[in-house]
Design an enzyme around this catalytic site. Structure first.
Site, PDB file in Angstrom:
ATOM      1  N   GLU A 185    -139.696 -47.991 -65.651  1.00  0.00           N
ATOM      2  CA  GLU A 185    -139.395 -46.855 -64.866  1.00  0.00           C
ATOM      3  C   GLU A 185    -139.856 -45.580 -65.464  1.00  0.00           C
ATOM      4  O   GLU A 185    -140.412 -44.728 -64.706  1.00  0.00           O
ATOM      5  CB  GLU A 185    -137.381 -46.868 -65.252  1.00  0.00           C
ATOM      6  CG  GLU A 185    -136.287 -47.824 -64.931  1.00  0.00           C
ATOM      7  CD  GLU A 185    -136.401 -47.670 -63.339  1.00  0.00           C
ATOM      8  OE1 GLU A 185    -137.314 -46.741 -62.818  1.00  0.00           O
ATOM      9  OE2 GLU A 185    -135.676 -48.855 -62.760  1.00  0.00           O
ATOM     10  N   ARG A 245    -142.776 -44.000 -62.302  1.00  0.00           N
ATOM     11  CA  ARG A 245    -142.070 -43.060 -62.558  1.00  0.00           C
ATOM     12  C   ARG A 245    -142.388 -41.411 -62.734  1.00  0.00           C
ATOM     13  O   ARG A 245    -143.419 -40.553 -61.599  1.00  0.00           O
ATOM     14  CB  ARG A 245    -140.385 -42.987 -61.829  1.00  0.00           C
ATOM     15  CG  ARG A 245    -139.575 -43.843 -61.410  1.00  0.00           C
ATOM     16  CD  ARG A 245    -137.561 -43.496 -61.552  1.00  0.00           C
ATOM     17  NE  ARG A 245    -136.412 -44.621 -61.767  1.00  0.00           N
ATOM     18  CZ  ARG A 245    -135.606 -44.705 -60.998  1.00  0.00           C
ATOM     19  NH1 ARG A 245    -135.033 -43.594 -60.361  1.00  0.00           N
ATOM     20  NH2 ARG A 245    -135.028 -45.410 -60.344  1.00  0.00           N
ATOM     21  N   ASP A 252    -139.000 -58.069 -57.158  1.00  0.00           N
ATOM     22  CA  ASP A 252    -140.162 -58.090 -56.159  1.00  0.00           C
ATOM     23  C   ASP A 252    -141.101 -57.605 -55.415  1.00  0.00           C
ATOM     24  O   ASP A 252    -142.846 -57.482 -55.645  1.00  0.00           O
ATOM     25  CB  ASP A 252    -139.355 -56.643 -55.308  1.00  0.00           C
ATOM     26  CG  ASP A 252    -138.638 -55.963 -56.520  1.00  0.00           C
ATOM     27  OD1 ASP A 252    -138.744 -55.891 -57.724  1.00  0.00           O
ATOM     28  OD2 ASP A 252    -137.481 -54.949 -55.708  1.00  0.00           O
ATOM     29  N   GLU A 266    -136.754 -48.629 -48.761  1.00  0.00           N
ATOM     30  CA  GLU A 266    -137.660 -49.798 -48.350  1.00  0.00           C
ATOM     31  C   GLU A 266    -138.028 -50.234 -47.252  1.00  0.00           C
ATOM     32  O   GLU A 266    -139.479 -50.849 -46.350  1.00  0.00           O
ATOM     33  CB  GLU A 266    -137.315 -51.520 -49.405  1.00  0.00           C
ATOM     34  CG  GLU A 266    -137.268 -51.673 -50.742  1.00  0.00           C
ATOM     35  CD  GLU A 266    -136.209 -50.904 -51.551  1.00  0.00           C
ATOM     36  OE1 GLU A 266    -136.256 -50.646 -52.646  1.00  0.00           O
ATOM     37  OE2 GLU A 266    -135.037 -50.710 -50.923  1.00  0.00           O
ATOM     38  N   THR A 324    -145.524 -48.876 -56.675  1.00  0.00           N
ATOM     39  CA  THR A 324    -143.938 -48.794 -55.989  1.00  0.00           C
ATOM     40  C   THR A 324    -143.120 -47.902 -56.233  1.00  0.00           C
ATOM     41  O   THR A 324    -142.455 -48.523 -55.812  1.00  0.00           O
ATOM     42  CB  THR A 324    -143.114 -50.100 -56.988  1.00  0.00           C
ATOM     43  OG1 THR A 324    -142.352 -50.789 -56.474  1.00  0.00           O
ATOM     44  CG2 THR A 324    -142.844 -49.697 -58.536  1.00  0.00           C
TER      45      THR A 324
END
Length: 580
Positions: A203, A207, A333, A483, A569
């Site tokens: 994360e 981010r 994913d 998504e 992502t």
């Protein structure tokens, strides 16, 4: 010559000698000081070697870059010397549709009515962003996220201001320069080498590191790169495992990790490459590249029961998979997403990424994609999950998270000339949008259990007769996820079909109706419930991804073109490498 004259001569000679000796001593001292300074700061002596232009003989251990994770001589990238990477970067195939532009004004060709409609919709999304941002500024400035019903905040991502960092590039793209400047000024004083808790390496990378790097490339604000370097260097210790795979969590303050669980998650260990590769490119420091390339190599070489399909769990220390579960949804994913994006980012210079991606997509087609039983929509395809092992079994569950797949397939279809992938992408995207269009709120559920074409009737769970046709169970929560919108945006940019804009606009209207609060936006407890039960949660990715993709869907196609950028992502755009 008289004695007096001899004495004068000797005095002058001695004076010159003394001065010369003194000058020699001074020069010696200066040279010594320069030597000490240069040895304290070796980067002054030599710029770090660039991974894409590294001619180092990596077969000799003494010549290897100094990194935490050792590089075995057999690694593929060690064979890329003699500037192979640098000079193999190519432009690749054009991704975006050939949208009409005027030859003189270089303007996107559209009627006045079309332009007004597009601009009005874009402005609506920008106002939505400002509504959420102003709520964050008022009730959560400096915190990670706001709770949009109780008007409070929380620090669940280290307390460095996750929403602020995640939103930086969105603000720049939306031309909100004052808001961007205020946030940047605040972040200049954040210490990214000190955390209040164990941080998630995954994360934090997607981010924070991704957000800082993207905002730097877009704006040129050097403080953002400085902060990215500060964070990236502090995180390298996470890769100090026997296999080179990163530990899940890291105490960045102590600079050490205490892994309680040594089981890694596929998406967490395999979704760091773009960010650290971009950091390597911008700094010229190959350490960042080699750390994440080692991860790719370990995953590539690990034994898999089905070629190209990677189980969700792996032992971090041994590098061996420990489960049989396979999914393009949660925990899997973004690993698959990054395979094609790494290939695009380096302009095809490292063929390993293409090979791994094509193996994965071929396996996906064979084991995970099924037709459904929606009576009026025989065109719909669904993406399920699979459990390998002695007796493989298909699980007819499709998550909202896996709705990134149509966009990924569309990009891969253009880059790698795989037309079948685009056909499947379009049909999967239709299913993702159909899920939105089939609920009471017009918003898609977190997951749905579908009836495959050849399946017998299944007992209905959860919502009973209210379930959309062809489904037998859903998880009706909604976390403001991006998504489906992401795939609509990519398909619009690749096909030029405006139907994707219409679908995106309809989703935005539903978000405005059901998710808006007095200060921001909230996720929903149940997309089938007309009572509008909000969950008091606004993830930072709502500003980073959901609203950015919606805004770009109604921007002119030259804004963050897919032919120039690749998105991480978390929807942070990185400039692709260009041929030298």
């Amino acid at each position: 010559m008289s004695t007096s004259n001899n004495n004068k001569f000797l005095w002058k000679l001695n004076t010159r000698l003394r001065i010369s000796v003194l000058l020699i001593i001074i020069l010696f001292l200066l040279a010594y000081q320069i030597f000490v300074i240069l040895n304290q700061f070796p980067d002054i002596l030599e710029k770090p070697k660039q991974w894409w232009n590294d001619t180092t003989d990596t077969s000799s251990p003494s010549q290897k870059p100094i990194i935490h994770a050792p590089i075995p001589p057999s690694s593929e990238y060690n064979k890329l010397g003699d500037d192979v990477i640098l000079y193999n970067v190519s432009s690749l195939t054009k991704i975006q549709y050939d949208f009409p532009y005027s030859s003189l004004k270089k303007q996107f060709i559209e009627t006045k009515a079309e332009r007004k409609l597009r601009e009005d919709r874009k402005e609506s999304i920008k106002k939505g962003f400002l509504h959420a941002w102003n709520g964050y500024v008022k009730y959560g400035w400096g915190s990670d996220e706001i709770l949009p019903i109780t008007n409070t905040s929380r620090n669940n991502f280290n307390g460095w201001g996750a929403t602020m960092v995640d939103a930086l590039d969105t603000m720049w793209i939306m031309n909100l320069k004052a808001e961007f400047t205020n946030a940047t000024n605040y972040l200049a004083n954040v210490n990214f080498t000190n955390s209040r808790m164990e941080i998630s390496v995954f994360e934090t990378t997607i981010r924070y590191l991704g957000g800082l790097l993207s905002a730097y490339e877009l704006s040129g604000k050097e403080i953002l790169l400085i902060k990215a370097i500060e964070l990236g260097e502090a995180m390298l210790v996470a890769f100090d495992s026997p296999s080179g795979l990163p530990y899940n969590d890291l105490n960045i303050t102590r600079g050490s990790h205490k892994p309680i669980f040594r089981t890694g998650v596929l998406s967490q260990v395999g979704t760091l490459q773009l960010e650290f590769m971009k950091l390597a490119e911008l700094t010229g420091n190959s350490t960042f590249f080699y750390a994440v390339q080692k991860v790719t190599d370990v995953l590539d070489k690990a034994r898999k029961e089905i070629p190209g399909l990677y189980p969700l769990y792996i032992n971090i220390e041994s590098g061996k998979f420990t489960s049989h579960q396979i999914s393009f949804g949660a925990m899997g994913d973004s690993f698959y997403e990054y395979l094609i994006k790494q290939y695009v980012y380096v302009g095809g210079a490292i063929d390993q990424y293409r090979r791994m991606y094509e193996e994965s997509i071929d396996g996906m087609h064979k084991y995970l994609v099924k037709e459904g039983q929606v009576k009026d929509r025989p065109d719909l395809l669904f993406l399920g999950e699979y459990t390998s092992g002695r007796i493989g079994s298909f699980i007819s569950r499709m998550e909202h998270l896996s709705c990134f797949t149509p966009g990924m397939l569309a990009i891969g279809s253009k880059i790698l000339h795989r037309p079948k992938d685009l056909e499947v992408a379009i049909r999967l995207a239709e299913s993702c949008y159909w899920a939105y269009n089939s609920t009471t709120t017009g918003i898609g559920p977190e997951s749905m259990y579908f009836l495959t074409k050849d399946a017998k009737a299944v007992s209905v769970w959860h919502h009973g007769d209210n379930l959309p046709d062809g489904l037998y169970r859903i998880d009706g929560s909604y976390l403001l996820r991006p998504e489906t919108i992401e795939s609509l945006f990519i398909l619009y940019r690749i096909t030029g079909n405006k139907k994707y804009q219409e679908k995106g606009w309809k989703i935005w209207q539903s978000i405005e109706k059901w998710c808006k609060t007095p200060i921001a936006y909230s996720g929903l407890r149940d997309v089938m419930d007309e009572k509008r039960l909000q969950n008091n949660n606004m993830e930072s990715f709502f500003l980073a991804e959901t609203l950015k993709y919606l805004y770009l869907l109604f921007s002119t196609p030259d804004v963050i073109s897919l032919d120039n950028y690749v998105f991480n992502t978390e929807a942070h755009p990185f400039l692709r490498m260009t041929p030298k």
